[in-house]
Design a protein around this motif. Sequence first.
Motif, PDB file in Angstrom:
ATOM      1  N   GLN A   1    -104.649  14.620  37.018  1.00 43.26           N
ATOM      2  CA  GLN A   1    -105.627  15.635  37.433  1.00 43.26           C
ATOM      3  C   GLN A   1    -106.889  14.951  37.934  1.00 43.26           C
ATOM      4  O   GLN A   1    -107.445  14.067  37.273  1.00 43.26           O
ATOM      5  CB  GLN A   1    -105.967  16.582  36.283  1.00 43.26           C
ATOM      6  N   VAL A   2    -107.335  15.358  39.127  1.00 43.99           N
ATOM      7  CA  VAL A   2    -108.518  14.784  39.761  1.00 43.99           C
ATOM      8  C   VAL A   2    -109.405  15.919  40.269  1.00 43.99           C
ATOM      9  O   VAL A   2    -108.974  17.071  40.359  1.00 43.99           O
ATOM     10  CB  VAL A   2    -108.132  13.863  40.945  1.00 43.99           C
ATOM     11  N   ASP A   3    -110.634  15.590  40.606  1.00 50.09           N
ATOM     12  CA  ASP A   3    -111.536  16.608  41.150  1.00 50.09           C
ATOM     13  C   ASP A   3    -111.191  16.945  42.594  1.00 50.09           C
ATOM     14  O   ASP A   3    -111.288  18.098  43.012  1.00 50.09           O
ATOM     15  CB  ASP A   3    -112.991  16.131  41.065  1.00 50.09           C
TER      16      ASP A   3
ATOM     17  N   ALA B   1    -101.013  18.684  44.975  1.00 43.86           N
ATOM     18  CA  ALA B   1    -101.445  20.081  45.052  1.00 43.86           C
ATOM     19  C   ALA B   1    -102.943  20.126  45.346  1.00 43.86           C
ATOM     20  O   ALA B   1    -103.739  19.466  44.674  1.00 43.86           O
ATOM     21  CB  ALA B   1    -101.137  20.809  43.748  1.00 43.86           C
ATOM     22  N   MET B   2    -103.301  20.902  46.371  1.00 40.30           N
ATOM     23  CA  MET B   2    -104.706  20.989  46.787  1.00 40.30           C
ATOM     24  C   MET B   2    -105.142  22.435  46.902  1.00 40.30           C
ATOM     25  O   MET B   2    -104.342  23.317  47.207  1.00 40.30           O
ATOM     26  CB  MET B   2    -104.891  20.281  48.141  1.00 40.30           C
ATOM     27  N   ARG B   3    -106.426  22.653  46.681  1.00 40.74           N
ATOM     28  CA  ARG B   3    -107.011  23.976  46.874  1.00 40.74           C
ATOM     29  C   ARG B   3    -107.784  23.991  48.182  1.00 40.74           C
ATOM     30  O   ARG B   3    -108.661  23.163  48.406  1.00 40.74           O
ATOM     31  CB  ARG B   3    -107.950  24.321  45.720  1.00 40.74           C
ATOM     32  N   GLY B   4    -107.447  24.920  49.056  1.00 43.49           N
ATOM     33  CA  GLY B   4    -108.146  25.065  50.321  1.00 43.49           C
ATOM     34  C   GLY B   4    -108.831  26.402  50.408  1.00 43.49           C
ATOM     35  O   GLY B   4    -108.773  27.224  49.481  1.00 43.49           O
TER      36      GLY B   4
ATOM     37  N   VAL C   1    -102.872  16.812  40.850  1.00 43.94           N
ATOM     38  CA  VAL C   1    -103.394  18.181  40.874  1.00 43.94           C
ATOM     39  C   VAL C   1    -104.920  18.183  40.780  1.00 43.94           C
ATOM     40  O   VAL C   1    -105.538  17.202  40.346  1.00 43.94           O
ATOM     41  CB  VAL C   1    -102.803  19.019  39.719  1.00 43.94           C
ATOM     42  N   GLU C   2    -105.494  19.310  41.179  1.00 44.49           N
ATOM     43  CA  GLU C   2    -106.953  19.475  41.120  1.00 44.49           C
ATOM     44  C   GLU C   2    -107.380  20.407  39.998  1.00 44.49           C
ATOM     45  O   GLU C   2    -108.579  20.561  39.741  1.00 44.49           O
ATOM     46  CB  GLU C   2    -107.470  20.003  42.460  1.00 44.49           C
ATOM     47  N   ARG C   3    -106.441  21.041  39.362  1.00 43.05           N
ATOM     48  CA  ARG C   3    -106.747  21.892  38.212  1.00 43.05           C
ATOM     49  C   ARG C   3    -105.597  21.840  37.226  1.00 43.05           C
ATOM     50  O   ARG C   3    -104.490  21.404  37.556  1.00 43.05           O
ATOM     51  CB  ARG C   3    -107.010  23.334  38.642  1.00 43.05           C
TER      52      ARG C   3
ATOM     53  N   CYS D   1    -107.165   6.086  40.670  1.00 42.94           N
ATOM     54  CA  CYS D   1    -107.879   7.233  41.256  1.00 42.94           C
ATOM     55  C   CYS D   1    -109.000   7.765  40.376  1.00 42.94           C
ATOM     56  O   CYS D   1    -109.774   8.618  40.812  1.00 42.94           O
ATOM     57  CB  CYS D   1    -106.896   8.367  41.523  1.00 42.94           C
ATOM     58  N   GLY D   2    -109.063   7.295  39.142  1.00 46.86           N
ATOM     59  CA  GLY D   2    -110.058   7.844  38.230  1.00 46.86           C
ATOM     60  C   GLY D   2    -109.688   9.228  37.738  1.00 46.86           C
ATOM     61  O   GLY D   2    -110.559  10.058  37.472  1.00 46.86           O
TER      62      GLY D   2
END
Length: 285
Positions: free
Chosen positions: A87-89, A45-48, A70-72, A12-13
């Motif tokens: 952790q990914v963007d 986990a995602m931020r919406g 996670v995104e953060r 996933c990078g």
Amino acid sequence: MNYRLSRIAAICGGKFSGCDSEVRSVVTDSRSLSCELGCRPMFVAMRGANHDSHDFIAGMQSRGVRAFLVERGVEASSCTGECGFVQVDNAIEALQRLAAYHRAQFRGTVVGITGSNGKTVIKEWIAEELPEGMKYYRSPKSYNSQLGVPLSVLMLEGDEELAIFEAGISKPGEMERLERIIRPDAVIFTSIGDAHQENFINLEQKCDEKMILARSASKIIYHSYYEPLGRMVAAHFADRRPVDAAAYPEVPESVIGNAASRRNAQIVEAFCDAMHYPAPSFAAA
């Protein structure tokens, strides 16, 4: 699926940290029961706009989850020593990359179904008519979105002979991403209608978008009743001789009363014929 978190990070990078947990399933809903079933889930986990599921990480840990996408960053004080993180963007894009990699390892035949209506009905109907003893997979429910498709692809065990996925779009650019994940060997086009039309200039633009799914498919099934999709599929893929389901006998109204369902039956029969499977049970009616 069966990957270590460090491998998922590489695919996933993303940035890996913590325990290199084994992952065998993916959970995006904190209410899911799968994390209690011993299937080694990874919670995403995602931020919406109106929610942030990072708030549920501690609760998921208490239920036995040890792998997280996670995104953060996550506060170290809220983590146990046994947990691992990638952790990914963007979590959805990361899942799409992971699913595309997982699909590339699959050696069975992949079928993609797209259209404004009838995707799930035709998918379930085909599953009922497959040859006895064939191991197959079909995406659950209507998992056909930018999130649903990667989740369904990641459910592949890998030893199936056939896998069937739906692909739904709501705006231009989305099918490009779904095609890269599904990479179907065969594509079924169902109907074309006004669903999500507000994001397209006209029906022709939406048809162009849907046809991206068949970019590399060797078998294409459509129904010429549905215009302009039928005409466009026949012209665009003429060199691959797409199969027009309208050429198959229509099931008698006494057997299937609804006209749209009778056309769906023709599509199912055309698919079985194109795949060299036995004729569906209703064909003898």
